[in-house]
Design an enzyme around this catalytic site. Structure first.
Site, short mmCIF file in Angstrom:
data_model
loop_
_atom_site.label_atom_id
_atom_site.label_comp_id
_atom_site.label_asym_id
_atom_site.label_seq_id
_atom_site.Cartn_x
_atom_site.Cartn_y
_atom_site.Cartn_z
N ASP A 160 45.22 44.75 39.24
CA ASP A 160 45.41 46.15 39.63
C ASP A 160 46.48 46.83 38.78
O ASP A 160 47.46 47.37 39.30
CB ASP A 160 45.74 46.23 41.12
CG ASP A 160 44.62 45.69 41.99
OD1 ASP A 160 43.46 45.69 41.53
OD2 ASP A 160 44.89 45.26 43.12
N THR A 204 38.51 44.09 39.26
CA THR A 204 39.09 45.35 38.75
C THR A 204 38.97 46.46 39.79
O THR A 204 38.10 46.43 40.67
CB THR A 204 38.32 45.81 37.48
OG1 THR A 204 36.92 45.89 37.79
CG2 THR A 204 38.53 44.85 36.33
N HIS A 205 39.88 47.43 39.64
CA HIS A 205 39.71 48.76 40.27
C HIS A 205 39.69 49.70 39.08
O HIS A 205 40.72 50.22 38.66
CB HIS A 205 40.90 49.10 41.17
CG HIS A 205 40.86 48.48 42.53
ND1 HIS A 205 39.87 48.76 43.44
CD2 HIS A 205 41.71 47.62 43.14
CE1 HIS A 205 40.10 48.09 44.56
NE2 HIS A 205 41.20 47.37 44.40
N LYS A 209 34.05 49.19 46.32
CA LYS A 209 33.81 49.42 47.75
C LYS A 209 32.94 50.66 47.98
O LYS A 209 33.35 51.64 48.60
CB LYS A 209 35.11 49.56 48.54
CG LYS A 209 35.98 48.32 48.51
CD LYS A 209 37.16 48.45 49.45
CE LYS A 209 38.10 47.27 49.37
NZ LYS A 209 38.92 47.20 48.13
N ASP A 246 28.69 55.11 50.95
CA ASP A 246 28.09 56.44 51.04
C ASP A 246 26.59 56.27 51.31
O ASP A 246 26.11 55.15 51.43
CB ASP A 246 28.33 57.22 49.74
CG ASP A 246 28.52 58.72 50.02
OD1 ASP A 246 27.73 59.27 50.83
OD2 ASP A 246 29.43 59.32 49.44
N GLY A 268 22.63 56.03 50.50
CA GLY A 268 21.97 55.30 49.43
C GLY A 268 21.83 56.08 48.14
O GLY A 268 22.12 55.58 47.05
N ASN A 269 21.40 57.31 48.24
CA ASN A 269 21.14 58.12 47.05
C ASN A 269 22.41 58.31 46.20
O ASN A 269 22.36 58.33 44.97
CB ASN A 269 20.58 59.48 47.48
CG ASN A 269 20.19 60.34 46.31
OD1 ASN A 269 19.38 59.94 45.49
ND2 ASN A 269 20.79 61.51 46.21
N TYR A 315 49.14 38.87 54.30
CA TYR A 315 48.80 37.77 53.41
C TYR A 315 48.66 36.43 54.13
O TYR A 315 49.29 36.19 55.15
CB TYR A 315 49.91 37.59 52.37
CG TYR A 315 49.95 38.68 51.32
CD1 TYR A 315 48.84 38.98 50.54
CD2 TYR A 315 51.13 39.39 51.09
CE1 TYR A 315 48.90 39.97 49.56
CE2 TYR A 315 51.20 40.37 50.12
CZ TYR A 315 50.08 40.66 49.35
OH TYR A 315 50.14 41.62 48.39
O1 S5P Z 1 40.42 43.51 52.92
C1 S5P Z 1 40.72 43.65 51.75
C2 S5P Z 1 39.73 43.78 50.75
C3 S5P Z 1 40.13 43.93 49.43
S1 S5P Z 1 38.88 43.93 48.23
N1 S5P Z 1 42.02 43.66 51.37
C4 S5P Z 1 42.42 43.79 50.05
O2 S5P Z 1 43.62 43.76 49.78
N2 S5P Z 1 41.47 43.98 49.06
C5 S5P Z 1 41.84 44.19 47.65
O3 S5P Z 1 42.49 42.99 47.19
C6 S5P Z 1 42.81 45.32 47.37
O4 S5P Z 1 42.13 46.51 47.04
C7 S5P Z 1 43.61 44.82 46.19
O5 S5P Z 1 42.93 45.11 44.97
C8 S5P Z 1 43.62 43.31 46.35
C9 S5P Z 1 44.86 42.76 47.01
O6 S5P Z 1 45.96 42.92 46.17
P1 S5P Z 1 47.37 42.21 46.46
O7 S5P Z 1 48.25 42.73 45.39
O8 S5P Z 1 47.81 42.63 47.83
O9 S5P Z 1 47.11 40.72 46.36
#
Ligand code: S5P
Length: 277
Positions: A40, A63-64, A95, A98, A100-101, A229
């Site tokens: 990120d 990636t974002h 993520k 929205d 489908g279209n 976490y």
């Molecule tokens: O429930 C979720 C789903 C996702 S995809 N919680 C999350 O944190 N994420 C993603 O995982 C979030 O968008 C970020 O890119 C990553 C977590 O990052 P970190 O720095 O907290 O490990």
């Protein structure tokens, strides 16, 4: 026996009907890693630099792409080259959420051209079944050029405090995964969903969805914005096949050393789960 939790990546690769899942498991087995780094960062240079340095230790880069301040053709070309060089897959954490279209246009084409470079994408099922149907339809269209090298993860749960992705939402995620299993590889969730009971679908003998678990960090319990976490060990014991770590790796003083540590902890937890240790 639940193949989701006790079989090796190698055994699962041999049996799995989905070509991209087979490749993912083969990568994990060959490189001895179940780490996905959530890269990120906000510039192409940082992203490509991380991808090159961490490449040997990861199975997937997440990636974002819309947080990059300088996304361009060079971003795409660089990511593709490094994915080949180091043998990892690319997961764009867009993520989709929205009708489908709209998601079809966001996935295939548009300014980000996600279908062109991301092996894996994810979506929320808040809009209902149509979002999964639409993305699956795009990827299976006769003129879709990337074929079996593309797959979808359903965001079935979230790690943030107070998440509403629970209960009925999670159960429906499992239902849609079953219904569209040719394109749905598995879930982003905090645990294995094998035991989720549903009135609308039932588990087939050979069901083997891949679980990606985010919110993994070895030195922190959360952040000030609601992130929560767990450790690689606990994530894998709960059913994660791939652990996703962001700041725990890229914001560490030495990201390569951190990636190696997550790789080692993730791999040992996997070996313990499959009974190889
Ligand atoms: O429930 C979720 C789903 C996702 S995809 N919680 C999350 O944190 N994420 C993603 O995982 C979030 O968008 C970020 O890119 C990553 C977590 O990052 P970190 O720095 O907290 O490990």
């Amino acid at each position: 026996m639940s193949s989701t939790s006790r079989s090796t990546y190698g055994a699962r690769a041999q049996k799995h009907p989905n070509a991209l899942v087979r490749r993912l498991f083969e990568i994990a087995e060959a490189k001895k890693t179940n780490v996905t780094v959530s890269a990120d960062v906000t510039t192409t240079k940082e992203l490509l630099d991380l991808a090159d340095r961490l490449g040997p230790h990861i199975a997937v880069i997440k990636t974002h792409i819309d947080i990059l301040s300088d996304f361009s053709e060079a971003t795409i070309a660089g990511l593709k080259t490094l994915a080949e060089k180091h043998n990892f897959l690319i997961f764009e954490d867009r993520k989709f959420i929205d009708i489908g279209n709209t998601v079809q246009k966001q996935y295939h084409g548009g300014v980000l051209r996600i279908s062109e470079w991301a092996h894996i994408i994810n979506c929320s099922i808040l809009p209902g079944e149509g979002i999964v149907e639409a993305l699956a339809q795009t990827a299976s269209a006769p003129d879709f050029p990337y074929g079996p090298e593309r797959g979808l993860l359903i965001l079935a749960e979230m790690t943030s405090k107070g998440s509403l992705a629970t209960g009925e939402y999670t159960t429906r995620s499992v239902d849609y995964a079953r219904k569209y299993k040719n394109f749905v590889m598995g879930f982003v969730s905090t645990r294995s969903l094998t035991d989720v009971r549903s009135e609308n679908s039932s588990r087939s003998e050979d069901e083997d969805f891949v679980v990606f678990t985010t919110g993994v960090n070895l030195s922190s319990k959360g952040d000030k914005l609601g992130q929560q976490y767990q450790t690689p060990q606990s994530a894998i014991a709960r059913g994660a096949d791939f652990i996703i770590a962001g700041r725990g790796i890229y914001a560490a003083p030495d990201p390569v050393e951190a990636a190696k540590r997550y790789q080692q902890e993730g791999w040992e937890a996997y070996l313990a789960r499959v009974g190889a240790q």
